[in-house]
Design an enzyme around this catalytic site. Structure first.
Site, PDB file in Angstrom:
ATOM      1  N   GLY A 157       5.146   1.963   0.524  1.00 30.14           N
ATOM      2  CA  GLY A 157       6.058   2.367  -0.548  1.00 30.14           C
ATOM      3  C   GLY A 157       5.488   2.144  -1.935  1.00 30.14           C
ATOM      4  O   GLY A 157       6.216   2.161  -2.922  1.00 30.14           O
ATOM      5  N   SER A 173       0.861  -1.179   0.000  1.00 33.82           N
ATOM      6  CA  SER A 173       0.000   0.000   0.000  1.00 33.82           C
ATOM      7  C   SER A 173       0.902   1.234   0.000  1.00 33.82           C
ATOM      8  O   SER A 173       2.121   1.110   0.101  1.00 33.82           O
ATOM      9  CB  SER A 173      -0.863   0.007   1.259  1.00 33.82           C
ATOM     10  N   LYS A 174       0.287   2.392  -0.076  1.00 35.53           N
ATOM     11  CA  LYS A 174       1.070   3.637  -0.088  1.00 35.53           C
ATOM     12  C   LYS A 174       1.981   3.731   1.128  1.00 35.53           C
ATOM     13  O   LYS A 174       3.125   4.148   1.039  1.00 35.53           O
ATOM     14  CB  LYS A 174       0.130   4.840  -0.088  1.00 35.53           C
ATOM     15  N   ARG A 175       1.432   3.321   2.243  1.00 34.55           N
ATOM     16  CA  ARG A 175       2.179   3.343   3.503  1.00 34.55           C
ATOM     17  C   ARG A 175       3.477   2.527   3.397  1.00 34.55           C
ATOM     18  O   ARG A 175       4.493   2.825   3.995  1.00 34.55           O
ATOM     19  CB  ARG A 175       1.250   2.759   4.574  1.00 34.55           C
TER      20      ARG A 175
END
Ligand code: GLU
Length: 461
Positions: free
Chosen positions: A244, A240-242
């Site tokens: 990377g 996920s964005k968290r």
């Protein structure tokens, strides 16, 4: 047979890290086999495709050195050709018109679900004659998939994978408005581009069985598939964005990674060659092949990426690093640029990314202001420091030779005469010259500044 690979992103967003790895594997595979690596922008979903995304993808690939060997192909421009293939299959009786309404299709799906069948479409129009067609309804074109037996794909990464044909429904090739579906476009383009190896994320494995049957229906050679496992976050969950899952430009601009570090990291994410961690490009080309791609999902690890980045920063030329830090530093004088260039060797040995490097070089561009903002550095300046620095300045002023060695020698002798530890002399010098409590060797920094700047700064206090 000469190898042709392709990277086929949909321009609905930036070039994310998983896409960059897919591009890298295709690029390396082509280079390793002396083949060609092509780029196809899959822009058929006009509502979701944007020019900004296309630019971001091209820019990201170029930055990573993964630009294609030919001009990019835009899938939407081949729509007529895709439709032609569907019509050929229709004429050959390998595809058929289907006039089902959305309600009928929804009912079929519902029934299939109730009966636990995986297939949504039940083949209602497969064997009906055109004379039964309802009036005023534009049909979709569906392919006739084999109903019995199995389809086996010998995947270069996943090995032999088999599916029962009853699980494959007669999927749509052409929509009622005459536009081709993704499944059709991909196969026709890959065939027309002469693609021999399709290397992509394993989320496309289920599509491969359908695509395999489409190749067969057209009598085309089926390329070799290599479905690479997805990238997961450090906790094993989907990236996920968290974790990377960002655009590669974020790795460049916001995190300060070098492209060779990101490439090396992405290469090791799912592929290995013994215990090798640092793999420069020439070695990557020499060693890369699909048989060493792992079958399990790989986990993203920022600490490893950071270590590799530190390595490649140390390997990079001082001149290149200066170019890379300048955009982060605002307006600076030519003199400061020279100091940075000359001091780069000391700076680069400590930096993990370009932002850190830029930050650590700032003192060359601007004299610190007192009292110092950096509290740890401020504490190094004591009451007797101005007097001590005045003596140090006089000593430095009298030096005939301005070299790292002569500076070290003179300051060591000075601290001995004063019966002070060397640190007691050097730490305030560091704080005054750099505004910080940590920096490259002060003898080097003083050498880079030269006599005039060093003494002026020391007398600033
Ligand atoms: N356009 C597809 C994607 O972005 C890839 C299709 C393919 O590689 O066959 O996921």
């Amino acid at each position: 047979m000469s190898v042709v690979t392709r990277f086929a992103p949909s321009p609905t967003g930036f070039l994310h890290i998983g896409g960059a790895r897919t591009a890298l594997f295709n690029w390396l595979f082509a280079r390793h086999h002396g083949g060609k690596y092509l780029l196809r922008i899959e822009d058929t979903d006009k509502k979701r495709s944007t020019d900004e995304a296309i630019d971001a993808i091209l820019d990201g690939l170029n930055w990573l050195g993964l630009g294609a060997d030919d001009k990019p192909i835009f899938q939407s421009q081949n729509a007529n050709r895709h439709a032609e293939v569907a019509k050929q299959l229709l004429a050959e009786g390998k595809a058929y018109n289907c006039y089902c309404s959305p309600e009928e299709l929804a009912e079929m799906r519902e029934n299939a679900k109730e009966e636990g069948r995986p297939v949504g479409y039940d083949g209602t129009w497969r064997d009906r004659t055109p004379s039964e067609a309802p009036e005023g309804v534009a049909p979709v074109v569906r392919i006739k998939m084999p109903r019995d037996g199995e389809t086996t794909i010998t995947d270069a990464v996943q090995g032999s994978v088999t599916i029962k044909n009853e699980q494959l429904d007669d999927f749509v090739l052409l929509r009622a408005d005459g536009t081709p579906t993704y499944m059709l476009s991909v196969v026709v383009d890959d065939h027309d581009m002469g693609v021999t190896h399709i290397i992509r994320g394993d989320d496309h494995l289920t599509n491969a069985f359908r695509q395999y049957q489409l190749y067969n229906a057209m009598g085309w050679d089926v390329p070799t598939f290599g479905h690479i496992p997805l990238i997961h976050g450090p906790d094993g969950a989907k990236l996920s964005k968290r974790h990377g899952a960002l655009g590669v430009e974020a790795y460049r601009d916001e995190m300060g990674y070098l492209p060779e570090a990101l490439n090396n990291y992405l290469l090791r994410l799912g592929w290995s060659h013994g215990d090798e961690e640092i793999i420069p490009q020439d070695k990557a080309i020499e060693w890369f092949d699909l048989d060493a791609v792992g079958k399990g999902a790989s986990r993203f690890d920022f600490a490893k990426l950071e270590n590799l980045n530190g390595h490649y920063i140390r390997e990079a030329s001082e001149k290149r690093l200066l170019e890379l830090i300048l955009p982060h530093l605002g307006e600076i004088s030519d003199e400061a640029k020279d100091w940075m260039l000359n001091g780069m060797e000391g700076l680069k040995s400590r930096a993990k990314n370009i932002l850190e490097l830029a930050d650590s070089a700032k003192f060359y561009a601007a004299r610190p202001t007192f009292p110092l903002e950096n509290q740890k550095a401020a504490k190094l300046i004591k009451e007797d420091t101005p007097a001590l620095m005045s003596e140090v300045s006089d000593l430095l002023d009298s030096l005939e030779n301005w070299t790292v060695e002569s500076l070290e020698e003179a300051l060591k002798a000075f601290s001995e005469t004063k019966e002070l530890g060397l640190g007691k002399v050097m730490q305030p010098i560091r704080a005054i010259l750099t505004g910080s409590n940590s920096s490259p060797s002060m003898f080097e920094v003083m050498y880079v500044f030269g006599k005039k700047e060093t003494i002026e700064r020391l007398r600033c206090l």
